[in-house]
Scaffold this active site. Structure first.
Site, short mmCIF file in Angstrom:
data_model
loop_
_atom_site.label_atom_id
_atom_site.label_comp_id
_atom_site.label_asym_id
_atom_site.label_seq_id
_atom_site.Cartn_x
_atom_site.Cartn_y
_atom_site.Cartn_z
N ASN A 48 0.82 -1.20 0.00
CA ASN A 48 0.00 0.00 0.00
C ASN A 48 0.86 1.26 0.00
OD1 ASN A 48 -2.40 1.70 0.49
ND2 ASN A 48 -1.47 2.00 2.51
N GLU A 49 0.66 2.10 -1.01
CA GLU A 49 1.27 3.42 -1.12
C GLU A 49 2.79 3.42 -0.96
OE1 GLU A 49 -2.55 6.16 0.16
OE2 GLU A 49 -0.92 5.93 1.61
N TYR A 75 -6.13 11.92 -2.39
CA TYR A 75 -6.21 12.55 -1.07
C TYR A 75 -5.81 14.02 -1.19
CZ TYR A 75 -6.89 8.00 1.13
OH TYR A 75 -7.41 6.79 1.51
N GLU A 123 -8.14 4.06 -3.46
CA GLU A 123 -8.56 4.78 -2.25
C GLU A 123 -8.89 6.22 -2.64
OE1 GLU A 123 -5.94 4.80 1.13
OE2 GLU A 123 -5.31 2.73 0.81
N TRP A 174 -12.48 5.39 0.94
CA TRP A 174 -11.83 5.20 2.24
C TRP A 174 -12.52 6.13 3.23
CZ3 TRP A 174 -8.28 1.74 3.92
CH2 TRP A 174 -7.70 1.96 5.17
#
Length: 297
Positions: free
Chosen positions: A97-98, A178, A218, A260
């Site tokens: 993840n990321e 994000y 996400e 998310w």
């Protein structure tokens, strides 16, 4: 309940409810241990490690990761009695993840790790899809696209959206959104414009340069510090779904977009600011329901 048996239960319940899972095999961040835990184990074993980024380059640490991957991918579910590697409930494996590797902004270190680990996963499970888990930052391979990134740092994080997804064994492109943490301001119109540009660029690149579906793995907006409220979060969500639906109807994108994060009542103590409690947010529930219906065949 031991971790592996708990995961067996999750996979079994997902199958029961006709859901598909993307299982992430590690985390760049310290939540759930992440790459930092691997480095701590290495130091405890006497390895000369100086950075969390050694996770990507140290051969012993890489072998630790591969051992974990093998244990999960080849596991026999104690409830369904089916191997994870043959279970259609699992849509894809996510390598990490990321991932970020700022110690090598050229991207070579992370690229070598992705190539090695994608090949390894495919060697023990040639059936399931594999994705990296990237946030989507453009890197040195496409200098003309660096201005699409939310800031200058993003282009030096050691990741490279195009190059990373060209690794053999990667089937699915991944992007996160994000803007609330990436952009240095709280001008709402600018956030929505960024979302539009960010999504459209990645959708186009996945189709035209990579030839693979793209998954918005996400996206979310935090309400934690009060900068944004529920109304704007719904505007944010509406923007993401509208762009995705438009591309989906045009036959360009074949992935999806995952919010998310949805929480049940009683889990308020786990809210990181991004939690959406549908029982308390009827307008958000309506928004999600409407877009779900729009995706019905």
């Amino acid at each position: 309940m031991p971790f592996c048996q708990a995961l067996d239960f999750v996979v079994s319940e997902a199958r029961h409810h006709n859901m598909r899972l993307i299982l992430s095999l590690c985390n760049n961040w310290e939540d759930y241990g992440g790459k930092a835990q691997y480095v701590r184990w290495g130091k405890e074993a006497g390895l000369d490690l100086t950075s969390e980024d050694d996770f990507f380059s140290d051969p012993t640490i890489r072998s630790y990761y591969q051992a974990f991957v093998k244990a999960v991918v080849t596991r026999i579910n104690t409830i369904t009695n089916e191997a994870y590697s043959g279970d259609p409930t699992i849509l894809a494996w996510e390598l990490i993840n990321e991932p970020r590797c700022p110690s090598d902004p050229s991207g070579d270190t992370l690229q070598a790790w992705i190539e090695e680990m994608a090949s390894y996963v495919k060697s023990i499970d040639p059936v399931h899809l594999v994705e990296v888990g990237l946030e989507g930052f453009y890197g040195p391979s496409t200098p003309e696209l660096l201005t699409v990134n939310p800031d200058d740092y993003s282009g030096h994080a050691g990741t490279d959206f195009i190059r990373n997804h060209q690794a053999l064994g990667i089937d699915l492109a991944s992007v996160h959104i994000y803007s609330d943490t990436w952009l240095p301001h709280s001008i709402k119109e600018n956030h929505l414009q960024f979302v539009n540009t960010w999504m459209q660029q990645h959708i186009d690149d996945a189709a035209n340069l990579l030839g693979m579906p793209v998954l918005i793995g996400e996206f979310g907006l935090s309400l934690k510090d009060g900068t944004f409220g529920k109304e704007f979060r719904e505007d944010f969500m509406e923007t993401v779904y509208r762009i995705f639906l438009s591309s989906w109807k045009g036959g360009v994108v074949g992935g999806g977009c995952l919010l998310w994060q949805l929480f049940p009542e009683g889990a308020e103590h786990m809210d990181d600011g991004y939690a959406v409690f549908l029982a308390k947010s009827p307008s958000t529930l309506s928004l999600l329901s409407n877009h779900s219906r729009n995706l019905e065949f």
